[in-house]
Design a protein around this motif. Structure first.
Motif, PDB file in Angstrom:
ATOM      1  N   HIS A 166      -9.396   0.109  -3.450  1.00  0.00           N
ATOM      2  CA  HIS A 166      -8.106  -0.173  -4.074  1.00  0.00           C
ATOM      3  C   HIS A 166      -7.550  -1.444  -3.451  1.00  0.00           C
ATOM      4  CE1 HIS A 166      -8.039   3.590  -6.199  1.00  0.00           C
ATOM      5  NE2 HIS A 166      -8.439   4.177  -5.104  1.00  0.00           N
ATOM      6  N   HIS A 224      -5.597  -4.920  -3.255  1.00  0.00           N
ATOM      7  CA  HIS A 224      -4.469  -5.570  -3.898  1.00  0.00           C
ATOM      8  C   HIS A 224      -4.309  -6.968  -3.318  1.00  0.00           C
ATOM      9  CE1 HIS A 224      -0.909  -6.057  -6.235  1.00  0.00           C
ATOM     10  NE2 HIS A 224      -0.241  -6.432  -5.160  1.00  0.00           N
ATOM     11  N   TYR A 233       0.169 -12.273  -6.149  1.00  0.00           N
ATOM     12  CA  TYR A 233      -0.067 -13.266  -7.192  1.00  0.00           C
ATOM     13  C   TYR A 233      -0.316 -14.660  -6.624  1.00  0.00           C
ATOM     14  CZ  TYR A 233       1.242 -16.128 -11.267  1.00  0.00           C
ATOM     15  OH  TYR A 233       1.289 -17.027 -12.275  1.00  0.00           O
ATOM     16  N   ILE A 292      -1.731   0.114   3.013  1.00  0.00           N
ATOM     17  CA  ILE A 292      -0.692   1.117   2.783  1.00  0.00           C
ATOM     18  C   ILE A 292      -1.440   2.273   2.145  1.00  0.00           C
ATOM     19  CG2 ILE A 292       1.521   1.650   1.742  1.00  0.00           C
ATOM     20  CD1 ILE A 292       1.934  -1.272   1.237  1.00  0.00           C
ATOM     21  N   THR A 293      -1.502   3.374   2.818  1.00  0.00           N
ATOM     22  CA  THR A 293      -2.343   4.505   2.406  1.00  0.00           C
ATOM     23  C   THR A 293      -3.701   3.954   1.974  1.00  0.00           C
ATOM     24  OG1 THR A 293      -1.562   4.617   0.129  1.00  0.00           O
ATOM     25  CG2 THR A 293      -0.288   5.812   1.760  1.00  0.00           C
ATOM     26  N   ALA A 294      -4.097   4.231   0.728  1.00  0.00           N
ATOM     27  CA  ALA A 294      -5.457   3.845   0.345  1.00  0.00           C
ATOM     28  C   ALA A 294      -5.554   2.419  -0.170  1.00  0.00           C
ATOM     29  CB  ALA A 294      -5.985   4.815  -0.702  1.00  0.00           C
ATOM     30  N   VAL A 295      -4.420   1.757  -0.326  1.00  0.00           N
ATOM     31  CA  VAL A 295      -4.447   0.395  -0.863  1.00  0.00           C
ATOM     32  C   VAL A 295      -4.675  -0.600   0.264  1.00  0.00           C
ATOM     33  CG1 VAL A 295      -3.152  -1.377  -2.091  1.00  0.00           C
ATOM     34  CG2 VAL A 295      -2.855   1.026  -2.701  1.00  0.00           C
ATOM     35  N   ALA A 313      19.264   2.439   2.846  1.00  0.00           N
ATOM     36  CA  ALA A 313      17.988   2.992   3.295  1.00  0.00           C
ATOM     37  C   ALA A 313      18.015   3.095   4.807  1.00  0.00           C
ATOM     38  CB  ALA A 313      16.821   2.106   2.850  1.00  0.00           C
ATOM     39  N   THR A 314      17.233   4.004   5.330  1.00  0.00           N
ATOM     40  CA  THR A 314      17.029   4.030   6.778  1.00  0.00           C
ATOM     41  C   THR A 314      15.598   3.561   7.064  1.00  0.00           C
ATOM     42  OG1 THR A 314      16.747   6.428   6.510  1.00  0.00           O
ATOM     43  CG2 THR A 314      18.791   5.667   7.483  1.00  0.00           C
ATOM     44  N   PHE A 315      14.639   4.126   6.352  1.00  0.00           N
ATOM     45  CA  PHE A 315      13.263   3.631   6.433  1.00  0.00           C
ATOM     46  C   PHE A 315      13.092   2.632   5.287  1.00  0.00           C
ATOM     47  CE2 PHE A 315      10.887   6.597   9.287  1.00  0.00           C
ATOM     48  CZ  PHE A 315      11.979   7.331   9.703  1.00  0.00           C
ATOM     49  N   PHE A 316      13.189   1.384   5.594  1.00  0.00           N
ATOM     50  CA  PHE A 316      13.121   0.375   4.539  1.00  0.00           C
ATOM     51  C   PHE A 316      11.696   0.170   4.075  1.00  0.00           C
ATOM     52  CE2 PHE A 316      17.256  -1.758   4.104  1.00  0.00           C
ATOM     53  CZ  PHE A 316      17.965  -1.078   5.072  1.00  0.00           C
ATOM     54  N   PRO A 317      11.540  -0.101   2.771  1.00  0.00           N
ATOM     55  CA  PRO A 317      10.191  -0.474   2.316  1.00  0.00           C
ATOM     56  C   PRO A 317       9.834  -1.844   2.899  1.00  0.00           C
ATOM     57  CG  PRO A 317      11.796  -0.775   0.550  1.00  0.00           C
ATOM     58  CD  PRO A 317      12.530  -0.132   1.687  1.00  0.00           C
ATOM     59  N   LEU A 318       8.560  -2.174   2.820  1.00  0.00           N
ATOM     60  CA  LEU A 318       8.132  -3.497   3.294  1.00  0.00           C
ATOM     61  C   LEU A 318       8.718  -4.563   2.388  1.00  0.00           C
ATOM     62  CD1 LEU A 318       4.393  -2.858   4.150  1.00  0.00           C
ATOM     63  CD2 LEU A 318       6.362  -2.906   5.673  1.00  0.00           C
ATOM     64  N   ILE A 319       9.153  -5.616   2.989  1.00  0.00           N
ATOM     65  CA  ILE A 319       9.762  -6.700   2.221  1.00  0.00           C
ATOM     66  C   ILE A 319       9.050  -7.991   2.616  1.00  0.00           C
ATOM     67  CG2 ILE A 319      11.938  -7.992   1.954  1.00  0.00           C
ATOM     68  CD1 ILE A 319      13.372  -5.272   2.098  1.00  0.00           C
TER      69      ILE A 319
END
Lengths: 640, 640
Positions: A160, A162, A165, A189-192, A322-328
């Motif tokens: 998987h 990624h 672009y 990130i997990t399987a990606v 958010a407390t646990f922010f996504p990756l930015i």
């Protein structure tokens, strides 16, 4: 003539000349003794006990209690060696092992500390050098699939895959530029498996990251060589947002006005960019080579850094976005790094306990220990953690920025010209002070305020409520614009040629700040049905924290009256924790575990906190018995 | 007086008046019979067999072979009913079931076709309506974590939640705007659940997507209601890139020059944006509501659409940047849709077999069948697939855009003013033509070219090599700038008031184009040790493909001489396949399986292809025996 000096309990000996200052002998032995004045006889911290032998103790006695003098105490910096000696460095005079880390720049110790915490050089972003089979007419799969196959061969699970672009657009050129020998930055990130970047040739040795601590008042950046953990450079600056408000609440209010949010966002990003650029230029590393950043800060600072509206943090029930922010990505935020760079923010716990605290606990390691510890980060806010390996509770005590100078007439931050130490003569009420940079003072910083408060109280210039006792009849006491005030420095002594005073309003603000901190401690303990006696260790973190004189802080009732050896100074644990997480993904995970484990207690709605707070609005406290050493000192002073 | 007409093998009867044209009776019975001229007696396609009863067959015979006449064949449009009849509609005259799909706009049939292919309305992007518990002081987790918890409760695995930065910025406001009742668009990549969008309130019923076919010559867009699969609107336009070159090779060359790549990228995106905006406005749907797009096109078109340099596609060994592209966001590409929208491109196989072909095979379903099929997409390029459920081979035969008008003096695309049908009188060499829109002609389109070539050959105007036989002495044959030419329309007949001619150069270009296609078929078959006799079905896809008169195409040797019932017209399978994948994620996966299974054969380096190609540079072919019906027709004509 040489004398042999044996230091206990270390049992380390050193030979020195006759008449050598004992303070120098300590250094010569490779040992440390506390000192704020650097051995100039001003601070009285370098207490040692002469167990055996002859010394000249000079004016040493003036800093010592009668009790201490009886037991052989002397100040190392005022004591001269006159024979072979056996000298004990008592616990209260020892430089805490981690004290030096406070500067945040002692790389070897930081790396060692990280290793002690179980960390290693396995970052979230991996780099791998690939020698790819060039395409032929019989093996003509696409570039992207060819890269996937090469990653698979190299042991990654690229099923998987990624790719951003922008990266995809560059891919065909980089592969050919490197003649099918390329270095790839990947992360999972997990399987990606995401390809973050790709470089022609072997670029295994040029991985850079940055740890960033976004404090309400100061911002610190480490530029890190990810291949060996070396800190290539550090930079710090005052957070330019300060002009929009001193504390998180005023910043949030500012953010909700007009263009405020964007302005605050731009200021923080601008500060970081300036430092990154400076560090990059100085070390000849293009900022675009930085592809991973770990950012720690309180929850509001992280919102502002990302440009996320923090307004609900301020309104009951106090909810962050958010407390646990996504990756930015670096590009989204406007950082001048690799546009694809990943920004990870240390996990926050709640609106008023941020990623700086999960970073701090990670560094303190209190979450792994059997013993119960208190952790406090004294910065612009005061966040407290109580717990051990089984449980962790946390709270923010909203001490406010008084100790950083806010709301204090001559308050200022700990920079050149700030009075950092104060001594009041019990008889004459004359003031002795030490100024950062040894220049004429322009104001007073946090440690100076604590000193002032403690000295004024111990010497009877103020009463238990912080009210100036006009009746003592000192010429330093006078009535100013905002009521009674006490002159710390006369016009001629001051850089600005005006008197530097501390007012009753200032005193009130300082007492409310210290009361909030102490009430925070007490409330957390009572929540757990514990008392200060159950505390095995009290870790003090934060930029300001490291300059605190524990005894003085106990005197004013800001810190609990625990034995000095229970205090540990950790320094700026926010940047340290960010650095740990940057280098070691396992520790990053651990910080997330810490944040998940912490139970947040909202003090602002706690009835018990209000009670504790009101009780702490005295010097040192309504209950003087909770402060036996202060009580003893007061009794001693009354007698003498 | 009424007559009962019974049609076989359908066994459908209808009552009509005496003297009714049989063609109308077929329509009245709800049946179809092939016709290019719409029942005007010009095309000879509406052959039926009169099994029983009396008719007036008029001039019907002139279109029929002696053999056919003997067996009772007649043209339905020239035959009048004179009694009760039993009429057979033979296979060769039947409108193929899927013929109508060619328009790409018959929604019910498309949905049915998708269901037949195993599809369902389960798109990659899910939408879920959540009624979230509002935060309280006792339940004060952050917005992001609250959403995660709600998604978990709703049955999603949100343990690895992701959210775009822009989305995160909106999150706190949308949650409160919707009063904690929101609709969330989510999609999964392996274990990561990404929140794509969030809307206040219940927005379950407003999901829109778009299927896009980016052809070298034309671009087609479907705006789709994702909740029920309905095609809200369709739009098509010529690809504006055409001005930068007619075929993929000239486009690639253009892309490598100066600002060429960006220009081509902008043109494609601009075309799509124009259509999306138009469709959105017409249907009152904000384009920002479109959050999923599936794009199909040849590999070069996809590179140009994304702005990825296609230069290595053209250079041996012909390597694209990617065949399975990663997901790309609407914003990155510049599409005026939801900036977070996901763009998925149908999986490509190789540099010259793109996602339009995996889409086409998906629609044809040949990859699931026991029987061996040939699939050809005749567009600007000609891509061929041969195979069945066990194996699939594919090749691109680079036929070039001659049939789209490129390199043909009066060539034009199939639009108003194009000669689309041609008939040459075998005696007088006079020309009968039909023009799209029934106006005066301005040029000739692909089907007209095939007709011209076939008619000129059958009537001896040109020889087997495509050379004009000056010796027949027609006034229409003359010498022009580029050698001999044949006048199709005189000055007075033409819209532009100049003669429309076909030159020997044109004829040569057309023959080379048709030879490339036929050689593609033969090469693929010989690779598999097969012959045309092994083919059970020949699927013709592509915008141009649907206007091809199979018999004429056989006559010139473009298509193999197989029984007419083995041909199936599928229409624009590129857009259809994109539509399937848009609506049904299972079918999208299936397309990826198809692309993986296809073995690509590079014809440009194939020795066997060159041989086949040279053999096919004759009308219909060097080996006339491979074209028995043409041979028979030639013999029949010689006799008559």
């Amino acid at each position: 003539m040489k004398h042999k000096i044996t230091f206990m309990p270390d049992n380390v000996a050193v030979n020195v000349d006759d008449d050598t200052i004992l303070f120098k002998a300590v250094k010569a032995a490779g040992l440390y003794v506390l000192s704020s004045c650097g051995g100039k006889g001003n601070c009285g911290k370098c207490k040692v006990v002469i167990k055996e032998g002859k010394t000249d103790t000079g004016k040493s006695r003036s800093f010592l209690s009668v009790e201490e003098a009886k037991r052989g105490y002397a100040l190392a910096c005022l004591t001269r060696v006159k024979s072979n000696l056996t000298v004990e460095i008592p616990p209260e005079s020892r430089m805490q092992a981690k004290h030096k880390i406070a500067t945040g720049a002692n790389m070897e110790e930081l790396i060692k500390l990280m290793q002690q915490a179980g960390g290693c050089l396995e970052s979230r972003i991996n780099r791998v050098y690939l020698e790819i089979d060039p395409p032929t007419i019989d093996d003509n799969i696409a570039d992207y699939e060819r890269l996937r196959r090469a990653l698979d061969k190299a042991g990654f699970d690229a099923s998987h895959l990624h790719m951003n672009y922008m990266m995809l657009i560059e891919l065909p050129h980089v592969l050919r530029e490197g003649n099918w020998k390329v270095t790839v930055s990947v992360f999972s990130i997990t399987a990606v498996l995401e390809v973050l970047d790709i470089f022609p040739g072997n670029a295994i040795r040029t991985r850079y990251g940055a740890a960033v601590d976004i404090g309400t008042t100061t911002i610190v950046v480490y530029l890190v060589d990810m291949t060996n953990g070396h800190i290539i450079g550090t930079a710090s600056t005052y957070n330019s947002q300060v002009k929009c408000g001193d504390d998180v609440i005023t910043r949030i209010v500012y953010a909700t006005e007009r263009n405020g949010l964007k302005e605050l966002h731009d200021l923080a990003v601008g500060n970081i960019n300036t430092m990154l650029t400076e560090l990059s230029e100085k070390n000849n590393i293009p900022p675009s080579m930085i592809d991973y950043l770990v950012v720690a800060g309180n929850t509001t600072m992280i919102h502002l850094f990302y440009g996320i509206d923090p307004q609900y943090i301020r309104e009951e029930p106090y909810i962050p976005a958010a407390t646990f922010f996504p990756l930015i990505r670096g590009k989204s935020v406007g950082l001048q790094v690799d546009p694809r760079a990943i920004i990870y923010s240390m996990p926050n716990v709640a609106s008023y306990v941020g990623g700086d605290i999960s970073a701090g606990v990670l560094v303190s390691q209190i979450h792994k220990q059997d013993q119960v510890s208190l952790f406090i980060d004294i910065g612009t806010n005061g966040e407290i953690v109580l717990g051990n390996k089984d449980w962790l509770v946390t709270a923010a005590c909203s001490a406010g920025p008084a100790f950083e100078g806010s709301g204090i007439k001559f308050g200022m931050r700990a920079m050149e010209g700030a009075i950092e130490e104060v001594e009041i003569n019990p008889k004459t009420y004359d003031v002795n002070f030490r100024v950062i940079g040894d220049v004429k003072p322009i104001g007073i910083c946090g440690s100076g305020m604590i000193d002032t408060l403690a000295e004024m109280y111990l010497n009877g210039v103020i009463d238990q409520k912080g009210k100036i006792r006009e009746e003592i009849g000192s010429k330093r006491i006078r009535r100013g614009e905002s009521g009674l005030e006490y002159v710390l420095a006369w016009r001629v002594e001051s850089a600005s040629n005006k008197e530097i005073v501390i007012t009753e309003v200032d005193l009130d603000n300082l007492i409310r700040a210290k009361a909030a901190i102490y009430a925070g401690f007490s409330t957390l303990l009572s929540q757990m049905n514990m008392t200060f006696a159950d505390i095995d260790k009290l870790c003090i973190a934060g930029g300001f924290g490291r300059y605190i004189d524990v005894e003085r802080a106990i005197t004013i009732g800001m810190l609990p009256d625990l034995p000095v050896d229970k205090f540990q100074f950790l320094g700026n644990t926010s940047i340290m924790g960010a650095y740990f997480a940057l280098l070691c993904d396992r520790l990053r995970h651990e910080a997330e575990e810490i944040a998940r484990r912490m139970t947040y207690i909202e003090l602002s709605v706690s009835r018990s906190f209000m009670d504790e707070y009101l009780s702490a609005l005295f010097l040192p406290h309504t209950d003087l018995n909770a402060f036996p050493t202060v009580k003893k000192e007061l009794e001693y002073r009354k007698k003498s």
